[in-house]
Scaffold this motif. Sequence first.
Motif, PDB file in Angstrom:
ATOM      1  N   LEU A   1       0.830  -1.200   0.000  1.00 35.14           N
ATOM      2  CA  LEU A   1       0.000   0.000   0.000  1.00 35.14           C
ATOM      3  C   LEU A   1       0.869   1.256   0.000  1.00 35.14           C
ATOM      4  CD1 LEU A   1      -2.821  -1.066   2.471  1.00 35.14           C
ATOM      5  CD2 LEU A   1      -3.117  -0.495   0.055  1.00 35.14           C
ATOM      6  N   ARG A   2       1.938   1.229   0.755  1.00 30.29           N
ATOM      7  CA  ARG A   2       2.841   2.388   0.799  1.00 30.29           C
ATOM      8  C   ARG A   2       3.504   2.611  -0.559  1.00 30.29           C
ATOM      9  NH1 ARG A   2       8.353   2.936   4.455  1.00 30.29           N
ATOM     10  NH2 ARG A   2       9.010   4.958   3.601  1.00 30.29           N
ATOM     11  N   ILE A   3       3.924   1.534  -1.200  1.00 31.32           N
ATOM     12  CA  ILE A   3       4.552   1.660  -2.515  1.00 31.32           C
ATOM     13  C   ILE A   3       3.559   2.203  -3.537  1.00 31.32           C
ATOM     14  CG2 ILE A   3       5.554   0.348  -4.429  1.00 31.32           C
ATOM     15  CD1 ILE A   3       6.679  -1.569  -2.228  1.00 31.32           C
ATOM     16  N   LEU A   4       2.358   1.644  -3.544  1.00 30.15           N
ATOM     17  CA  LEU A   4       1.347   2.118  -4.488  1.00 30.15           C
ATOM     18  C   LEU A   4       1.055   3.593  -4.268  1.00 30.15           C
ATOM     19  CD1 LEU A   4      -1.111  -0.922  -4.487  1.00 30.15           C
ATOM     20  CD2 LEU A   4       0.365  -0.188  -6.366  1.00 30.15           C
ATOM     21  N   GLN A   5       0.961   4.009  -3.012  1.00 27.69           N
ATOM     22  CA  GLN A   5       0.719   5.419  -2.725  1.00 27.69           C
ATOM     23  C   GLN A   5       1.853   6.285  -3.266  1.00 27.69           C
ATOM     24  OE1 GLN A   5       0.684   6.588   1.433  1.00 27.69           O
ATOM     25  NE2 GLN A   5      -0.865   8.126   1.032  1.00 27.69           N
ATOM     26  N   SER A   6       3.091   5.822  -3.123  1.00 28.69           N
ATOM     27  CA  SER A   6       4.223   6.594  -3.627  1.00 28.69           C
ATOM     28  C   SER A   6       4.233   6.659  -5.148  1.00 28.69           C
ATOM     29  CB  SER A   6       5.538   5.992  -3.118  1.00 28.69           C
ATOM     30  OG  SER A   6       5.827   4.749  -3.748  1.00 28.69           O
ATOM     31  N   MET A   7       3.503   5.747  -5.804  1.00 29.43           N
ATOM     32  CA  MET A   7       3.407   5.756  -7.264  1.00 29.43           C
ATOM     33  C   MET A   7       2.219   6.566  -7.751  1.00 29.43           C
ATOM     34  SD  MET A   7       4.367   1.750  -8.047  1.00 29.43           S
ATOM     35  CE  MET A   7       4.666   1.963  -9.808  1.00 29.43           C
ATOM     36  N   GLY A   8       1.423   7.119  -6.820  1.00 27.45           N
ATOM     37  CA  GLY A   8       0.266   7.917  -7.201  1.00 27.45           C
ATOM     38  C   GLY A   8      -1.032   7.145  -7.203  1.00 27.45           C
ATOM     39  N   ILE A   9      -1.029   5.942  -6.619  1.00 25.76           N
ATOM     40  CA  ILE A   9      -2.239   5.119  -6.573  1.00 25.76           C
ATOM     41  C   ILE A   9      -2.787   5.188  -5.159  1.00 25.76           C
ATOM     42  CG2 ILE A   9      -3.185   2.801  -6.925  1.00 25.76           C
ATOM     43  CD1 ILE A   9      -0.625   2.376  -8.722  1.00 25.76           C
ATOM     44  N   GLU A  10      -3.866   5.923  -4.992  1.00 20.53           N
ATOM     45  CA  GLU A  10      -4.413   6.203  -3.669  1.00 20.53           C
ATOM     46  C   GLU A  10      -5.443   5.147  -3.277  1.00 20.53           C
ATOM     47  OE1 GLU A  10      -3.455   8.307  -1.574  1.00 20.53           O
ATOM     48  OE2 GLU A  10      -2.289   9.789  -2.670  1.00 20.53           O
ATOM     49  N   LEU A  11      -5.063   4.299  -2.356  1.00 23.40           N
ATOM     50  CA  LEU A  11      -5.986   3.335  -1.778  1.00 23.40           C
ATOM     51  C   LEU A  11      -6.000   3.547  -0.271  1.00 23.40           C
ATOM     52  CD1 LEU A  11      -4.944   0.121  -3.730  1.00 23.40           C
ATOM     53  CD2 LEU A  11      -6.987   1.494  -4.111  1.00 23.40           C
TER      54      LEU A  11
ATOM     55  N   LEU B   1      -5.412   2.464 -12.531  1.00 23.11           N
ATOM     56  CA  LEU B   1      -5.032   1.772 -11.303  1.00 23.11           C
ATOM     57  C   LEU B   1      -5.711   2.341 -10.067  1.00 23.11           C
ATOM     58  CD1 LEU B   1      -1.264   1.392 -12.190  1.00 23.11           C
ATOM     59  CD2 LEU B   1      -2.870  -0.489 -11.883  1.00 23.11           C
ATOM     60  N   ASN B   2      -6.264   3.548 -10.176  1.00 23.84           N
ATOM     61  CA  ASN B   2      -7.001   4.130  -9.061  1.00 23.84           C
ATOM     62  C   ASN B   2      -8.477   3.760  -9.086  1.00 23.84           C
ATOM     63  OD1 ASN B   2      -5.492   5.759  -7.121  1.00 23.84           O
ATOM     64  ND2 ASN B   2      -4.793   6.891  -8.905  1.00 23.84           N
ATOM     65  N   SER B   3      -8.908   3.041 -10.104  1.00 20.39           N
ATOM     66  CA  SER B   3     -10.316   2.676 -10.228  1.00 20.39           C
ATOM     67  C   SER B   3     -10.517   1.216  -9.825  1.00 20.39           C
ATOM     68  CB  SER B   3     -10.797   2.901 -11.663  1.00 20.39           C
ATOM     69  OG  SER B   3     -10.085   2.074 -12.564  1.00 20.39           O
TER      70      SER B   3
ATOM     71  N   LYS C   1      -6.314  12.488  -7.562  1.00 21.04           N
ATOM     72  CA  LYS C   1      -4.946  12.883  -7.895  1.00 21.04           C
ATOM     73  C   LYS C   1      -4.735  12.967  -9.409  1.00 21.04           C
ATOM     74  CE  LYS C   1      -1.378  11.914  -5.679  1.00 21.04           C
ATOM     75  NZ  LYS C   1      -0.172  11.336  -5.049  1.00 21.04           N
ATOM     76  N   TRP C   2      -5.790  13.042 -10.167  1.00 24.50           N
ATOM     77  CA  TRP C   2      -5.617  13.058 -11.614  1.00 24.50           C
ATOM     78  C   TRP C   2      -6.057  14.404 -12.184  1.00 24.50           C
ATOM     79  CZ3 TRP C   2     -10.614  13.198 -13.844  1.00 24.50           C
ATOM     80  CH2 TRP C   2     -11.650  12.820 -12.990  1.00 24.50           C
TER      81      TRP C   2
END
Length: 438
Positions: free
Chosen positions: A10-20, A250-252, A437-438
């Motif tokens: 989750l932390r990695i995805l957030q750092s890539m711009g994927i907010e979960l 990836l955010n959907s 974030k888009w």
Amino acid sequence: MEPLTRTEILRILQSMGIELPQNTKIPDDTLEKRLRAALDAAQEKSRFPSQLKPLELAPWPLAKADELNSRARPLLDAVKRGNWQEALANYMRGRGACAAPELYVDPFMDLRQTVMSLANVLDQGLTWCTVQDPEREKHAINIRFLHVLELDEKTPAIVLLYRPFSQQNAIEGARWCQLQVEKNPRNVGGVGANVTATLLEQKLLLKLLSMNARLLPPDFKFEKQQYEEHYRASVLLPVGPLGFEAIGKLNSNTGCATCGEHAGRRCGQCQSVSYCSPECQRADWPSHKPTCQAIKGGRWVKVPFRAAVPGMEGMHAALINRFTNMTRPEDVLSAVSPGDPSVPFPNVHGERLFLVKMQVGLAGAARDTIMVYDQQRSFGNVYVAREDGPALFSDLVGEMAGPRGGYGGVKMYRWANRTGDRELSVCVDRRPETVTKW
């Protein structure tokens, strides 16, 4: 080395711009799949075959100390990737207007820095290195470079052998390093390269290499040296920030709001949230109720849109934003398309609600248009023109500039649904609770 945990993913995805949300109910296997898709997109793997043919690829023209090669291209420059937002940040740092990013905070940025460091090792004439934790005493990855191949003029593929080490088997890793020092070219001497990386960054690098091992054919042949019985072959590609389309995708589809499983139904009152079953919907009602009632009680207006800015029908246009890839400007040119009013706009949402971004032009004639698009860019970019409804246009611009707008008063996010081929119904006075974030 232990695999990535759910919290780390989750932390990695957030750092890539994927907010979960940290408390997301998405199942572990689905979360893992999303990480793999994100890493594939960050490497632009869709541009290349799913399996490389090393014997058919030309070597990357590396500079060598003992020869003059006019075609030589530094590998460090070749693996650098960036977007407009990062380019602006670098420019501001160059002028002393902002500080450099802190190391070991953003795992994805740290991974990108490590890839650049590995490329720099090759530029220096070394054929091996060690990736090690900052204390140099807990975890390490030994790497030996086999080949650097050219996928295209902007993309090198670094073929390598690697093996992770911990305190339990550190002696084996040290023996290998000593052997590599003895094999160094004369111009390099008895030195080695050490790249610093946190445990999380090393785990992410190992995840990437494990995925990329599939790029090599099963019959790929290479010679293992002494102490390399347990080393694995893989490929390292340039890693860059995600583009707009990848972030939107990836955010959907975050699954059922209650359990994270595949969701096949939506709230019948507002259509803004998905569930897998009536039981999950009932369980989520206490937390969903305020949002549901806010959307139901909002002021919905019909918003007609056009394919192009007035006066520019039939002309080619492309959108450049903070996510636009700086490495491949040709992609922007190839994406230009004419605003043809006769072409129908696809409706992938059906009767469901979806979020749209509405952004007014900043200067001149552009102030008379509002650009509109959804997260998936399912209908491209469309435009609301002042001349099609001055009162409606002023209403929308007023919402952007008001307390429910924000973003400098020039854009806003709102719930919408399609009510016609060229018409949206927009909930004007309700700001979505969803982080965008888009």
